[in-house]
Design a protein around this motif. Structure first.
Motif, PDB file in Angstrom:
ATOM      1  N   MET A  70      10.979   9.200 -24.645  1.00  0.00           N
ATOM      2  CA  MET A  70      11.804   9.744 -23.579  1.00  0.00           C
ATOM      3  C   MET A  70      10.958   9.876 -22.315  1.00  0.00           C
ATOM      4  N   GLN A  71      11.422   9.261 -21.264  1.00  0.00           N
ATOM      5  CA  GLN A  71      10.711   9.310 -19.988  1.00  0.00           C
ATOM      6  C   GLN A  71      11.110  10.583 -19.235  1.00  0.00           C
ATOM      7  N   PHE A  72      10.124  11.229 -18.594  1.00  0.00           N
ATOM      8  CA  PHE A  72      10.372  12.475 -17.884  1.00  0.00           C
ATOM      9  C   PHE A  72      10.325  12.236 -16.377  1.00  0.00           C
ATOM     10  N   LYS A  73      11.509  12.082 -15.775  1.00  0.00           N
ATOM     11  CA  LYS A  73      11.559  11.735 -14.353  1.00  0.00           C
ATOM     12  C   LYS A  73      11.057  12.866 -13.463  1.00  0.00           C
ATOM     13  N   ASN A  74      11.321  14.117 -13.825  1.00  0.00           N
ATOM     14  CA  ASN A  74      10.852  15.227 -12.988  1.00  0.00           C
ATOM     15  C   ASN A  74       9.333  15.350 -13.019  1.00  0.00           C
ATOM     16  N   LEU A  75       8.733  15.071 -14.158  1.00  0.00           N
ATOM     17  CA  LEU A  75       7.282  15.138 -14.289  1.00  0.00           C
ATOM     18  C   LEU A  75       6.627  14.124 -13.349  1.00  0.00           C
ATOM     19  N   ARG A  76       7.149  12.945 -13.319  1.00  0.00           N
ATOM     20  CA  ARG A  76       6.615  11.915 -12.413  1.00  0.00           C
ATOM     21  C   ARG A  76       6.946  12.239 -10.964  1.00  0.00           C
ATOM     22  N   ALA A  77       8.181  12.658 -10.710  1.00  0.00           N
ATOM     23  CA  ALA A  77       8.625  12.915  -9.335  1.00  0.00           C
ATOM     24  C   ALA A  77       7.820  14.033  -8.672  1.00  0.00           C
ATOM     25  N   ILE A  78       7.554  15.100  -9.392  1.00  0.00           N
ATOM     26  CA  ILE A  78       6.822  16.214  -8.794  1.00  0.00           C
ATOM     27  C   ILE A  78       5.390  15.802  -8.461  1.00  0.00           C
ATOM     28  N   ARG A  79       4.799  14.972  -9.316  1.00  0.00           N
ATOM     29  CA  ARG A  79       3.454  14.472  -9.038  1.00  0.00           C
ATOM     30  C   ARG A  79       3.460  13.598  -7.789  1.00  0.00           C
ATOM     31  N   GLU A  80       4.424  12.700  -7.716  1.00  0.00           N
ATOM     32  CA  GLU A  80       4.509  11.801  -6.567  1.00  0.00           C
ATOM     33  C   GLU A  80       4.866  12.544  -5.287  1.00  0.00           C
ATOM     34  N   ASP A  81       5.742  13.539  -5.381  1.00  0.00           N
ATOM     35  CA  ASP A  81       6.123  14.332  -4.201  1.00  0.00           C
ATOM     36  C   ASP A  81       4.923  15.044  -3.588  1.00  0.00           C
ATOM     37  N   ARG A  82       3.958  15.354  -4.410  1.00  0.00           N
ATOM     38  CA  ARG A  82       2.756  16.060  -3.929  1.00  0.00           C
ATOM     39  C   ARG A  82       1.600  15.091  -3.657  1.00  0.00           C
ATOM     40  N   ASP A  83       1.944  13.798  -3.659  1.00  0.00           N
ATOM     41  CA  ASP A  83       0.957  12.737  -3.380  1.00  0.00           C
ATOM     42  C   ASP A  83      -0.266  12.808  -4.283  1.00  0.00           C
ATOM     43  N   LEU A  84      -0.018  13.057  -5.558  1.00  0.00           N
ATOM     44  CA  LEU A  84      -1.097  13.120  -6.543  1.00  0.00           C
ATOM     45  C   LEU A  84      -1.092  11.850  -7.386  1.00  0.00           C
ATOM     46  N   LYS A  85      -2.260  11.449  -7.802  1.00  0.00           N
ATOM     47  CA  LYS A  85      -2.411  10.291  -8.681  1.00  0.00           C
ATOM     48  C   LYS A  85      -2.468  10.772 -10.133  1.00  0.00           C
ATOM     49  N   GLN A  86      -2.058   9.906 -11.038  1.00  0.00           N
ATOM     50  CA  GLN A  86      -2.133  10.241 -12.459  1.00  0.00           C
ATOM     51  C   GLN A  86      -3.550  10.639 -12.847  1.00  0.00           C
ATOM     52  N   LYS A  87      -4.519   9.970 -12.263  1.00  0.00           N
ATOM     53  CA  LYS A  87      -5.918  10.244 -12.578  1.00  0.00           C
ATOM     54  C   LYS A  87      -6.296  11.693 -12.247  1.00  0.00           C
ATOM     55  N   GLU A  88      -5.757  12.225 -11.148  1.00  0.00           N
ATOM     56  CA  GLU A  88      -6.053  13.609 -10.759  1.00  0.00           C
ATOM     57  C   GLU A  88      -5.480  14.609 -11.765  1.00  0.00           C
ATOM     58  N   ILE A  89      -4.254  14.376 -12.183  1.00  0.00           N
ATOM     59  CA  ILE A  89      -3.624  15.286 -13.144  1.00  0.00           C
ATOM     60  C   ILE A  89      -4.303  15.146 -14.503  1.00  0.00           C
ATOM     61  N   ALA A  90      -4.648  13.933 -14.866  1.00  0.00           N
ATOM     62  CA  ALA A  90      -5.356  13.705 -16.130  1.00  0.00           C
ATOM     63  C   ALA A  90      -6.672  14.474 -16.152  1.00  0.00           C
ATOM     64  N   LYS A  91      -7.384  14.466 -15.041  1.00  0.00           N
ATOM     65  CA  LYS A  91      -8.653  15.198 -14.972  1.00  0.00           C
ATOM     66  C   LYS A  91      -8.406  16.696 -15.157  1.00  0.00           C
ATOM     67  N   TYR A  92      -7.368  17.234 -14.514  1.00  0.00           N
ATOM     68  CA  TYR A  92      -7.014  18.652 -14.653  1.00  0.00           C
ATOM     69  C   TYR A  92      -6.718  18.995 -16.117  1.00  0.00           C
ATOM     70  N   LEU A  93      -6.038  18.080 -16.812  1.00  0.00           N
ATOM     71  CA  LEU A  93      -5.670  18.308 -18.209  1.00  0.00           C
ATOM     72  C   LEU A  93      -6.791  17.942 -19.187  1.00  0.00           C
ATOM     73  N   ASN A  94      -7.841  17.335 -18.658  1.00  0.00           N
ATOM     74  CA  ASN A  94      -8.968  16.889 -19.477  1.00  0.00           C
ATOM     75  C   ASN A  94      -8.548  15.811 -20.484  1.00  0.00           C
ATOM     76  N   VAL A  95      -7.748  14.851 -19.978  1.00  0.00           N
ATOM     77  CA  VAL A  95      -7.337  13.699 -20.778  1.00  0.00           C
ATOM     78  C   VAL A  95      -7.570  12.447 -19.942  1.00  0.00           C
ATOM     79  N   SER A  96      -7.453  11.287 -20.542  1.00  0.00           N
ATOM     80  CA  SER A  96      -7.601  10.045 -19.788  1.00  0.00           C
ATOM     81  C   SER A  96      -6.347   9.785 -18.948  1.00  0.00           C
ATOM     82  N   GLN A  97      -6.498   8.937 -17.958  1.00  0.00           N
ATOM     83  CA  GLN A  97      -5.354   8.559 -17.127  1.00  0.00           C
ATOM     84  C   GLN A  97      -4.293   7.880 -17.987  1.00  0.00           C
TER      85      GLN A  97
END
Length: 71
Positions: free
Chosen positions: A1-28
């Motif tokens: 199941m794809q989570f559109k809000n999860l992606r949208a909120i990241r993109e709305d804040r101009d964040l890259k997956q790599k940045e959030i991955a680092k915060y979560l301590n997981v790979s991109q």
């Protein structure tokens, strides 16, 4: 199941997956799989993301369009 809000909120804040991955301590790649629903989001990850974005877990899981945390 794809989570559109999860992606949208990241993109709305101009964040890259790599940045959030680092915060979560997981790979991109792992974070990308969270967004696309390939890997299930754990409670720990959902709580961290909810706090990071200051939105409800229901919003992150596309259960509501209202990002406000209800108290």
């Amino acid at each position: 199941m794809q989570f559109k809000n999860l992606r949208a909120i990241r993109e709305d804040r101009d964040l890259k997956q790599k940045e959030i991955a680092k915060y979560l301590n997981v790979s991109q790649n792992t974070y990308s799989q969270y967004e696309t629903g390939v890997i299930a989001l754990t409670a720990e990850v959902l709580i961290k993301l909810s706090k990071y974005y200051n939105v409800s877990i229901d919003y992150l899981l596309d259960q509501t369009e209202n990002p406000t945390i209800q108290k």
